[in-house]
Scaffold this motif. Structure first.
Motif, mmCIF file in Angstrom:
data_model
loop_
_atom_site.group_PDB
_atom_site.id
_atom_site.type_symbol
_atom_site.label_atom_id
_atom_site.label_comp_id
_atom_site.label_asym_id
_atom_site.label_seq_id
_atom_site.Cartn_x
_atom_site.Cartn_y
_atom_site.Cartn_z
ATOM 1 N N GLN A 1 -60.471 47.080 79.624
ATOM 2 C CA GLN A 1 -59.239 47.877 79.655
ATOM 3 C C GLN A 1 -58.311 47.477 78.511
ATOM 4 N N ALA A 2 -58.213 46.188 78.230
ATOM 5 C CA ALA A 2 -57.379 45.721 77.115
ATOM 6 C C ALA A 2 -57.919 46.238 75.781
ATOM 7 N N VAL A 3 -59.231 46.216 75.611
ATOM 8 C CA VAL A 3 -59.840 46.702 74.370
ATOM 9 C C VAL A 3 -59.630 48.209 74.233
ATOM 10 N N LYS A 4 -59.809 48.959 75.320
ATOM 11 C CA LYS A 4 -59.571 50.403 75.275
ATOM 12 C C LYS A 4 -58.118 50.691 74.897
ATOM 13 N N SER A 5 -57.208 49.906 75.423
ATOM 14 C CA SER A 5 -55.794 50.082 75.076
ATOM 15 C C SER A 5 -55.569 49.820 73.598
ATOM 16 N N ALA A 6 -56.203 48.783 73.072
ATOM 17 C CA ALA A 6 -56.065 48.471 71.645
ATOM 18 C C ALA A 6 -56.663 49.586 70.791
ATOM 19 N N PHE A 7 -57.791 50.140 71.216
ATOM 20 C CA PHE A 7 -58.429 51.222 70.454
ATOM 21 C C PHE A 7 -57.584 52.494 70.461
ATOM 22 N N SER A 8 -56.724 52.659 71.451
ATOM 23 C CA SER A 8 -55.924 53.875 71.530
ATOM 24 C C SER A 8 -54.702 53.845 70.620
ATOM 25 N N ILE A 9 -54.442 52.729 69.964
ATOM 26 C CA ILE A 9 -53.298 52.624 69.057
ATOM 27 C C ILE A 9 -53.580 53.466 67.815
ATOM 28 N N PHE A 10 -52.635 54.285 67.469
ATOM 29 C CA PHE A 10 -52.744 55.164 66.306
ATOM 30 C C PHE A 10 -52.772 54.295 65.059
ATOM 31 N N HIS A 11 -53.860 54.357 64.295
ATOM 32 C CA HIS A 11 -54.001 53.502 63.115
ATOM 33 C C HIS A 11 -54.865 54.176 62.057
ATOM 34 N N GLY A 12 -54.916 53.572 60.917
ATOM 35 C CA GLY A 12 -55.788 54.054 59.859
ATOM 36 C C GLY A 12 -55.088 54.972 58.883
#
Length: 99
Positions: A52-63
């Motif tokens: 869940q923590a990793v999914k939350s990190a992946f959802s951060i708008f980046h790039g």
């Protein structure tokens, strides 16, 4: 600190310890797609708090889209439209990202 993001029953400290020594997980190879690699961890059903923590990190708008968004918003928000509210700004940003 991230307790609001994690399942209430998750013991993330214990999960991280187990994750670090888990020999059943595939080995990550340099250059591999990290999202695809984590999807194999997600599908294993192990480590719900960590996942869940990793999914939350992946959802951060980046790039590169972040910079493009700011460049585009420079054309939308100017001295005459500084009163634009956050929901309107977000709507324009979301619409532009899908184009």
């Amino acid at each position: 600190m991230m307790s609001h993001l994690l399942p209430p029953e998750a013991d993330t400290h214990q999960e991280i310890l187990q994750y670090n020594v888990d020999q059943t997980l595939p080995t990550f190879k340099e250059g591999e797609d990290v999202v695809k690699w984590w999807s194999s961890v997600f599908s294993s059903g192990k480590y719900p708090g960590l996942c869940q923590a990793v999914k939350s990190a992946f959802s951060i708008f980046h790039g590169p889209l972040v910079e493009a968004s700011f460049n585009l918003m420079g054309d939308v928000i100017d001295p005459r439209s500084t009163s634009m509210n956050i929901s309107t700004f977000s709507a324009i940003q979301c619409l532009d990202c899908k184009v």
